[in-house]
Scaffold this active site. Structure first.
Site, PDB file in Angstrom:
ATOM      1  N   GLU A  72      -6.436   1.183  -9.864  1.00 41.67           N
ATOM      2  CA  GLU A  72      -5.064   1.660 -10.053  1.00 41.67           C
ATOM      3  C   GLU A  72      -4.329   0.886 -11.126  1.00 41.67           C
ATOM      4  O   GLU A  72      -3.283   0.300 -10.880  1.00 41.67           O
ATOM      5  CB  GLU A  72      -4.294   1.576  -8.715  1.00 41.67           C
ATOM      6  CG  GLU A  72      -4.441   2.799  -7.863  1.00 41.67           C
ATOM      7  CD  GLU A  72      -4.119   4.093  -8.616  1.00 41.67           C
ATOM      8  OE1 GLU A  72      -3.127   4.127  -9.346  1.00 41.67           O
ATOM      9  OE2 GLU A  72      -4.889   5.054  -8.455  1.00 41.67           O
ATOM     10  N   GLN A 113      -1.712  -8.677   2.371  1.00 45.48           N
ATOM     11  CA  GLN A 113      -2.845  -9.175   1.602  1.00 45.48           C
ATOM     12  C   GLN A 113      -2.869 -10.705   1.606  1.00 45.48           C
ATOM     13  O   GLN A 113      -1.914 -11.334   1.145  1.00 45.48           O
ATOM     14  CB  GLN A 113      -2.704  -8.670   0.166  1.00 45.48           C
ATOM     15  CG  GLN A 113      -3.761  -9.141  -0.791  1.00 45.48           C
ATOM     16  CD  GLN A 113      -3.358  -8.913  -2.244  1.00 45.48           C
ATOM     17  OE1 GLN A 113      -2.253  -9.252  -2.661  1.00 45.48           O
ATOM     18  NE2 GLN A 113      -4.254  -8.327  -3.016  1.00 45.48           N
ATOM     19  N   GLY A 114      -3.930 -11.306   2.146  1.00 47.37           N
ATOM     20  CA  GLY A 114      -4.037 -12.765   2.198  1.00 47.37           C
ATOM     21  C   GLY A 114      -4.914 -13.311   1.084  1.00 47.37           C
ATOM     22  O   GLY A 114      -6.127 -13.470   1.261  1.00 47.37           O
ATOM     23  N   TYR A 115      -4.317 -13.558  -0.072  1.00 52.71           N
ATOM     24  CA  TYR A 115      -5.075 -14.047  -1.233  1.00 52.71           C
ATOM     25  C   TYR A 115      -4.694 -15.491  -1.582  1.00 52.71           C
ATOM     26  O   TYR A 115      -5.465 -16.408  -1.407  1.00 52.71           O
ATOM     27  CB  TYR A 115      -4.817 -13.145  -2.445  1.00 52.71           C
ATOM     28  CG  TYR A 115      -5.801 -11.998  -2.578  1.00 52.71           C
ATOM     29  CD1 TYR A 115      -6.353 -11.396  -1.461  1.00 52.71           C
ATOM     30  CD2 TYR A 115      -6.174 -11.518  -3.825  1.00 52.71           C
ATOM     31  CE1 TYR A 115      -7.250 -10.348  -1.592  1.00 52.71           C
ATOM     32  CE2 TYR A 115      -7.063 -10.475  -3.962  1.00 52.71           C
ATOM     33  CZ  TYR A 115      -7.607  -9.892  -2.847  1.00 52.71           C
ATOM     34  OH  TYR A 115      -8.490  -8.862  -2.987  1.00 52.71           O
ATOM     35  N   SER A 116      -3.472 -15.666  -2.102  1.00 55.29           N
ATOM     36  CA  SER A 116      -3.053 -16.977  -2.611  1.00 55.29           C
ATOM     37  C   SER A 116      -2.996 -18.017  -1.505  1.00 55.29           C
ATOM     38  O   SER A 116      -2.727 -17.700  -0.341  1.00 55.29           O
ATOM     39  CB  SER A 116      -1.663 -16.873  -3.248  1.00 55.29           C
ATOM     40  OG  SER A 116      -1.715 -16.055  -4.372  1.00 55.29           O
TER      41      SER A 116
END
Lengths: 369, 384
Positions: B243, B125-128
């Site tokens: 979730e 997951q590429g978020y921050s």
């Protein structure tokens, strides 16, 4: 798994909430504080007419025979409404003991009077050296030809000054048994006092109190079962108080202005309110569990759930009460505002029927056994 | 009101338990002790789950999942934890999957969901970004449209298992106009694409799970955009609220606390300590409160309602409890918890404690730090 309430329970809850919000009030609370025994007869009559006292009385004795959850729904509303009339100490707790005892069936007349609001009872089981443990009992029951002679001292018997009869625990040989003692029996003397958070109690001296053999209600298992039921209901009462304080505090943060803005815009206060809310919800989960298990025939399951709830809610209610006063600031310290009165009720809740440490140890002992 | 599971649910629990006991990885390097596990063990475990049809255990049947009810999902996770098996890498299974089901095109669903459910494709997951942590919407990684491609330049950080992943889903900036949220889009990238570079970050537990990911003129086909341009923030919010119950970590905390209490019960130095017993009781009571709050949320979801306000505290309380248990493990372990980076003889729970304690400091930071969670909840509760 189904965590919804029945429609009857919803109606019960609804009527109790309405009574606490409209029939009772901060003014009524102050009036009740000044009433004899801190119980307004008009309010007690209403509580009886709603059938809430009959909830604790078995159908066979002319009551409604409600579940602990039914009773807890009423208690939560009463707690939220600051109702100090002795719902638990004077009715639920003693009725649960009698219902769980061997004498169930022999006390129908008394229970009938309790359900109709014509009589209140009290339980005298705590002793100075025994702290919270009902098994630590030095009061003696000596068997004689007429029945039993009771001798000893009890402390902090909640609601005893209002009671027509006391349920007294005493050592009968190697067992701890329970005896029903009419208030006016010779040798029985009370030192009555008001207690923290509202209501009255008494220290009880038993100086050769002669009772009939019929006075023996049963053994300590009935006291333990009744106590567990009372604790589960008391936790629901505290939950109501916590909810009221959470609502008052979050409303205050919206309206109180300092530095030109509502203080609820300050992050440090926002997080405090969130913490209060989370503790309220976590508490609610364990109160639901405890009320569900309080009626269980499995004593281990019952004790574990009830002690877990009391241990948790004792800590959580202290946090919520302390922060409610802190966030209200000076006004939270005054007699003028209801917040401080909830604070005292929740403080008393933390101690009566066993504090957090006592119930953590009891929970642990049950888990290990 | 009753907290009892139905006979069907109990049968299901027994089925999962039996399967888990037979198939949970027996890893001498220490899954059972809560230590971090290697790539081969994790991948083999996920393959095994996939072959049973249970890898995507939170997915509905129409998208290739087993179609468990919310309560069944909870039972499944509890039994997985009870057997000491590792949890699945959540990014594709818990996050991207639901996003594709809601926002993806039928082609995207067909292309990715079966590969995820079969353990063929692992995602990160590429978020921050270095300048965008709690203020995620300020992110700067840029995707510029050129014909049928986006050209991506920028950097992501704290990317868990990027060094294992075949694909990454990213929040990227496709526009500088409007609010900072409006210019964000949701883009899928093959980690083998030219211009993507992964550099490891070793964390205080001494292990490598985190990475920096650099993007230099990375060409991404436009069909890898999920939803429409500028919809990325809406998608990200949907993903974060998905979730909510699994995040409480009830099953794993139960397992860890049971290990600890069993170990203390045979520890000659602690078994008679009232302090140790009371501390375990405190943790058990806290865990029970969390467990039943989680069940209240499940009950609402099972009836088709959205999670109630009680669910908002699950992440906060759940992670605090994970840390509280690991702290007790470390402190009860005493000198037996001191060996570092090398396994020595001793009680497994104590041996693993220093690694776990260090690692779990992350849980109140990741997934939206607990302070951010409280900011969000305060908005709802106070309404200012």
């Amino acid at each position: 798994m189904d965590l919804s309430f029945t429609s009857e329970q919803e109606i019960l809850q609804d009527s109790a909430v309405k009574f606490a919000q409209k029939g009772y009030s901060f003014d009524q609370y102050k009036k009740s504080l000044k009433a004899p025994g801190q119980c307004d007869p008009a309010i007690w009559k209403q509580v009886a007419e709603f059938g809430w006292l009959a909830l604790a009385v078995p159908e066979s004795a002319g009551g409604i025979g409600g579940s602990t959850l039914d009773i807890a729904l009423v208690a939560e509303a009463l707690g939220a409404g600051l109702v100090i009339e002795p719902f638990i100490a004077g009715a639920i707790f003693p009725a649960a003991i009698i219902a769980a005892s061997e004498s169930a069936g022999r006390q129908d007349a008394l229970l009938g009077n309790l359900a109709s609001g014509d009589a209140q009872l009290a339980v005298a089981y705590s002793e100075r050296a025994g702290r919270f443990d009902p098994a630590q009992c030095t009061t003696i029951a000596d068997k004689n030809a007429k029945g039993f002679v009771l001798s000893g001292e009890k402390i902090c018997a909640f609601n005893a000054p209002n009671a027509s009869h006391l349920i007294v625990s005493a050592r009968n040989g190697s067992a701890v048994d329970l005896f029903l003692v009419p208030r006016e029996t010779a040798g029985l003397s009370l030192t009555a006092y008001p207690v923290l958070g509202g209501g009255v109690a008494a220290d009880v001296k038993l100086d050769g109190v002669q009772v009939d053999s019929d006075a023996r209600l049963g053994d300590i298992t009935a006291l333990e079962a009744g106590l567990d039921k009372a604790i589960a209901v008391d936790c629901a009462l505290a939950l109501g108080g916590m909810k009221a304080l959470f609502e008052r505090t979050s409303a205050y943060l919206r309206t109180r202005k300092q530095f030109g803005v509502a203080i609820g815009t300050f992050q440090v206060l926002q997080h405090r309110v969130v913490d209060m809310f989370i503790e309220l919800e976590q508490s609610r989960s364990l109160v639901l569990l405890a009320t569900a298990k309080a009626d269980s025939g499995d004593a281990v399951e019952r004790r574990r759930a009830v002690s877990a709830a009391k241990a948790y809610v004792a800590k959580a209610s202290k946090m919520v009460a302390q922060q409610a006063v802190q966030l209200h600031g000076g006004i939270g310290m005054t007699e003028e505002l209801d917040v401080g009165h909830y604070f005292r009720q929740l403080t008393a809740f933390g101690t009566r029927f066993g504090d957090r440490d006592y119930h953590l140890d009891r929970f642990q002992a049950v888990a290990a056994a | 009101m009753n907290f009892d599971y139905s006979p069907e649910e109990e049968t299901f629990r027994q089925e999962v338990r039996t399967w888990m006991e037979a198939n949970a990885p027996r890893d001498p390097s220490g899954i059972a002790t809560g230590m971090r596990i290697g790539k081969e063990t994790q991948f083999a475990w996920e393959k095994k789950l996939a072959s049973k049809g249970w890898l995507a255990y939170t997915w509905p049947a129409e998208f290739g999942g087993p179609g468990f009810t919310p309560v069944q999902r909870d039972i499944f996770d509890a039994e997985r934890a009870r057997a000491g098996a590792p949890s699945v890498i959540p990014f594709a299974l818990m996050m991207l999957g639901p996003v594709l089901m809601k926002f993806g095109t039928p082609e995207q669903q067909k292309r990715f969901l079966p590969r995820i459910a079969s353990a063929e494709q692992v995602w990160c997951q590429g978020y921050s970004e270095p300048g965008s942590g709690s203020d995620l919407a300020s992110l700067k990684t840029q995707a510029v449209r050129q014909g049928d491609k986006y050209i991506v330049n920028g950097q992501k950080i704290w990317t868990t298992q990027a060094h294992w992943a075949h694909w990454i889903f990213c929040l990227v900036r496709t526009s500088g106009d409007g609010s900072k949220q409006q210019g964000i889009s949701f883009l899928l990238m093959d980690m083998n694409t030219k211009g993507i570079e992964v550099r490891p970050i070793v964390t205080i537990d001494g292990h490598h799970h985190l990475n920096e990911v650099f993007f230099t003129d990375v060409e991404v086909p436009v069909e890898n955009l999920v939803g429409v341009e500028g919809q990325g923030w809406t998608i990200a919010k949907y993903l974060l609220t998905h979730e909510r119950t699994a995040i409480a970590g009830v099953g794993d905390s139960k397992r860890q606390l049971r290990w600890l209490s069993e170990t203390v019960a045979r520890d000659p130095a602690l078994k008679d300590s009232p302090h140790a017993r009371r501390r375990i009781a405190e943790l058990e009571v806290d865990l029970l409160a969390l467990e039943y709050t989680n069940l209240r949320t499940l009950d609402r979801m099972a009836k088709g309602h959205s999670p109630g306000p009680e669910s908002s505290g699950l992440k906060i309380k759940g992670t605090e409890l994970q840390q509280g248990i690991s702290e007790a493990q470390l402190e009860f372990g005493g000198l037996q918890a001191m060996p570092w980076g090398q396994d020595v003889e001793g009680e497994p729970v104590y041996r693993a404690a220093s690694t776990r304690y260090n690692f779990l400091r992350a849980c109140t930071i990741y997934g939206g730090s607990n302070e951010i969670q409280k900011n969000v909840l305060a908005k709802v509760l106070i309404g200012l």
